[in-house]
Design an enzyme around this catalytic site. Structure first.
Site, PDB file in Angstrom:
ATOM      1  N   HIS A  51       0.838  -1.202   0.000  1.00  0.00           N
ATOM      2  CA  HIS A  51       0.000   0.000   0.000  1.00  0.00           C
ATOM      3  C   HIS A  51       0.872   1.251   0.000  1.00  0.00           C
ATOM      4  CE1 HIS A  51      -3.712  -2.238   0.570  1.00  0.00           C
ATOM      5  NE2 HIS A  51      -3.157  -2.877   1.577  1.00  0.00           N
ATOM      6  N   HIS A  52       1.903   1.230  -0.800  1.00  0.00           N
ATOM      7  CA  HIS A  52       2.728   2.424  -0.917  1.00  0.00           C
ATOM      8  C   HIS A  52       3.506   2.397  -2.228  1.00  0.00           C
ATOM      9  CE1 HIS A  52       5.587  -0.401   1.163  1.00  0.00           C
ATOM     10  NE2 HIS A  52       6.352   0.029   0.182  1.00  0.00           N
TER      11      HIS A  52
END
Ligand code: T46
Length: 131
Positions: A51-52
């Site tokens: 998630h980055h």
């Protein structure tokens, strides 16, 4: 070679089934000179990591054990899914590439990274990534 696209790297592998194998990440096969290597393990199967994106960091992920499903997304919306389940296969992840990873219970993810750890290099907000 560095790229703005994720791609699979097939590492050399030496050996045979009766004696075992060794895989090599030689500098000629790497798109950057590594500055850091780390590994993650014991990730529960119901946890999704990542998630980055990174502003500058480039990475190569290897499932040295188990299976990792990596979904990548570029700023232009292009999404790809990669299943890593061989210790002789790496996934190059370029800078500015959103990623999520799901792991089998026995997965060990080795990450070969182009730079030292720097929290300021992370983009953890998806809307910020799309800007
Ligand atoms: C990535 C994917 C594929 C440190 O303090 N030093 C380090 O060198 C690293 C890698 C992490 N950390 C700290 C930062 C966070 O508080 O460990 C915590 C978890 O790190 P991160 O959010 O990066 O974890 P993942 O598993 O989501 O991502 C990891 C890599 O760190 C990341 O760069 O792209 O694997």
């Amino acid at each position: 070679m560095s790229s703005n696209q994720p791609y699979v790297i097939n590492f050399n592998s030496i050996g045979k089934s009766d004696i075992g194998y060794i895989s090599l990440a030689e500098k000629e096969t790497l798109p950057f000179v590594p500055k850091r290597i780390y590994w993650t393990y014991f990730t529960p199967e119901d946890v999704i990591r990542g998630h980055h994106s990174h502003y500058n960091l480039e990475q190569i992920l290897v499932a040295v054990a188990g299976r990792i499903i990596v979904t990548t997304e570029l700023k232009n919306g292009e999404k790809k899914e990669f299943i890593l389940e061989s210790p002789k296969v790496g996934l190059y992840i370029p800078k500015m590439c959103w990623r999520i990873m799901k792991y089998s219970h026995n997965a060990v993810q080795m990450c070969i990274a182009s730079n030292e750890y720097d929290e300021k290099d992370y983009i953890r907000d998806y809307n910020e990534f799309l800007k």
